[in-house]
Design an enzyme around this catalytic site. Structure first.
Site, short mmCIF file in Angstrom:
data_model
loop_
_atom_site.label_atom_id
_atom_site.label_comp_id
_atom_site.label_asym_id
_atom_site.label_seq_id
_atom_site.Cartn_x
_atom_site.Cartn_y
_atom_site.Cartn_z
N ALA A 1 30.99 18.22 -97.26
CA ALA A 1 30.02 18.53 -96.21
C ALA A 1 29.83 17.42 -95.19
O ALA A 1 29.48 17.68 -94.04
CB ALA A 1 28.66 18.88 -96.84
N GLY B 1 27.20 17.44 -92.28
CA GLY B 1 26.56 18.75 -92.39
C GLY B 1 26.81 19.72 -91.26
O GLY B 1 26.16 20.77 -91.21
N GLY B 2 27.75 19.44 -90.36
CA GLY B 2 27.97 20.34 -89.23
C GLY B 2 28.30 21.76 -89.65
O GLY B 2 27.71 22.72 -89.13
N CYS C 1 41.31 19.30 -89.74
CA CYS C 1 41.44 19.10 -88.29
C CYS C 1 42.77 18.37 -88.07
O CYS C 1 42.84 17.32 -87.43
CB CYS C 1 40.27 18.32 -87.71
SG CYS C 1 39.84 16.81 -88.60
N ASP D 1 29.41 16.02 -101.13
CA ASP D 1 30.56 15.26 -100.61
C ASP D 1 30.89 14.18 -101.63
O ASP D 1 29.99 13.62 -102.27
CB ASP D 1 30.22 14.63 -99.25
CG ASP D 1 31.46 14.19 -98.50
OD1 ASP D 1 31.88 14.90 -97.57
OD2 ASP D 1 32.03 13.14 -98.86
#
Length: 433
Positions: free
Chosen positions: A239, A242-243, A363, A262
């Site tokens: 996490a 927290g986005g 990403c 996390d």
């Protein structure tokens, strides 16, 4: 500070980054502390010059025939900002705090040099050793995609629908030129200035009241493709701040049992304030340090409906925002990330119930972190999981996204050129019933 003095400062910061092999943010912070006369606008302008130079480091060095910080700044002014030779010469006047005057070779190169004949790693401003990975994902679009990845990133917001509809914030931010994002249904995009700097939206009353979060459209879409449902038990396994936890809470209207954790408890520090501000409801489980730390999710094994794995990765898809990261990347970094990805995927596989799903997100543009990580889990679990077909995954998002993404063997890949987002990858696996 004058624009010329900012150029001189940018050269100084780049020299520090090069000599000490340190993150750009650290070098910029230290420069600011040592030059307290520089105002916030000056520091932002210098940062913009530094990041632009890092985005175009290889191509700027190529056209200038040198990879010194001075040469890279000069080349980036030409390539990234499109300044003509007289404009660059005016900044390099040698007067006051300006950098030394352009010599005859520098002026000639600024006037005439091109990227014609440059090798691919130069044309794409990319470390040569990752080209095979990138080409496997991007194919014939390799150079156009890498040039898109060298542009400045937009400023995107996710409207928090727990507070109200997107139109409310769109109206509140119309003075900043806010407009709906191309794909994300709850996103807004705000124009950035010529220096790449966006408005200070984090001090606006609406932000402080939790009406929106600053979040790239690609990250918003990745959370949307998780297809979280009210009533489910959801785990955000990596996490961080927290986005995506906040996005999942909003998507389910706070009607899911959402657990955020996390492996690095320090990364969880911001999540508590963000939850409070947004009104999002999530149970945060913070692991304790030390050799004897307990597994904070042990009681959930085999019961979770959906596990979001926003996996640790090289971040190659975010090089628009963090251009120094690509030059600090080393082959050993990939091996480390692969091991971490395998570990979190195995943990997710233990958590999910029969018929439940793992949503794997990175990403990254590297297939070794994406499809290969999924293929390795499928092999380790010997038929226990099946990839969800890309069309079914994309059905949870807008139709425009389905037309823009790249479909890979096991997932979907967003890219700056095709989707206008950071390079997010999403794959969904379903556990056998």
């Amino acid at each position: 500070m004058t624009p010329a003095a900012r150029c001189a400062a940018a050269i100084e910061v780049l020299a520090d980054i090069t000599e000490r092999r340190r993150p750009a943010a650290d070098a910029l912070k230290d420069w600011g502390l040592a030059h307290r006369f520089a105002g916030s606008g000056d520091r932002a302008g210098i940062a913009s010059l530094v990041y632009d130079a890092l985005r175009r480091r290889a191509s700027a060095a190529w056209i200038m025939g040198s990879d010194t910080p001075r040469a890279v700044v000069i080349g980036s002014l030409r390539l990234q900002q499109g300044l003509a030779a007289p404009s660059i010469a005016a900044l390099f006047s040698g007067e006051g705090y300006a950098p030394a005057v352009l010599d005859s070779d520098e002026r000639s190169r600024v006037e005439t040099a091109t990227l014609e004949g440059a090798p691919r790693e130069v044309a794409g401003d990319t470390p040569a050793f990752v080209l095979p990975e990138l080409e496997a994902t991007l194919g014939e679009d390799l150079i156009p995609e890498m040039r898109a990845l060298a542009r400045r990133a937009p400023l995107d917001l996710r409207v928090n629908t727990l507070r109200g509809p997107r139109d409310t914030i769109l109206t509140a931010l119309e003075g900043y030129g806010a407009a709906p994002t191309p794909h994300a249904p709850k996103g807004l995009r705000v124009p950035v200035g010529a220096d790449g700097r966006g408005p200070a939206l984090h001090v606006e009353a609406e932000f402080l009241d939790g009406w929106y979060e600053i979040q790239d459209e690609g990250s918003q879409l990745a959370a949307l493709l998780a297809d979280a449902k009210p009533g489910e038990t959801l785990v955000d396994l990596c996490a961080g701040g927290g986005g995506k936890t906040l996005a999942l809470a909003a998507a389910t209207g706070n009607a899911a049992h959402l657990i955020a954790t996390d492996g690095d408890p320090r990364r969880l520090a911001p999540i508590h304030e963000r939850l409070r501000r947004s009104g999002a409801q999530a149970e945060v489980r913070t692991p304790r340090g030390g050799k004897q730390r307990a597994d904070v999710l042990a009681d959930l094994d085999g019961t979770v409906d959906r596990v979001l794995v926003d996996a640790p990765c090289t971040g190659s898809g975010t090089w628009r925002r963090n251009p120094d990261a690509k030059w600090r990347l080393r082959p050993g970094s990939l091996s480390t990330r692969h091991a971490e990805q395998a570990a979190v995927l195995d943990r997710a596989a233990d958590l999910v119930r029969p018929g439940g799903r793992i949503v794997y997100v990175t990403c990254s543009l590297f297939p070794s972190e994406n499809d290969a990580a999924i293929a390795a889990l499928l092999a380790r679990r010997n038929g226990a999981f099946t990839p969800v077909e890309a069309g079914a995954v994309l059905a949870a998002g807008p139709a425009s996204l389905a037309d823009a993404v790249r479909r890979t063997t096991h997932g979907v890949q967003m890219t700056p050129l095709r989707t206008g987002t950071d390079g997010f990858y999403v794959a969904v696996l379903e556990r056998a019933r």
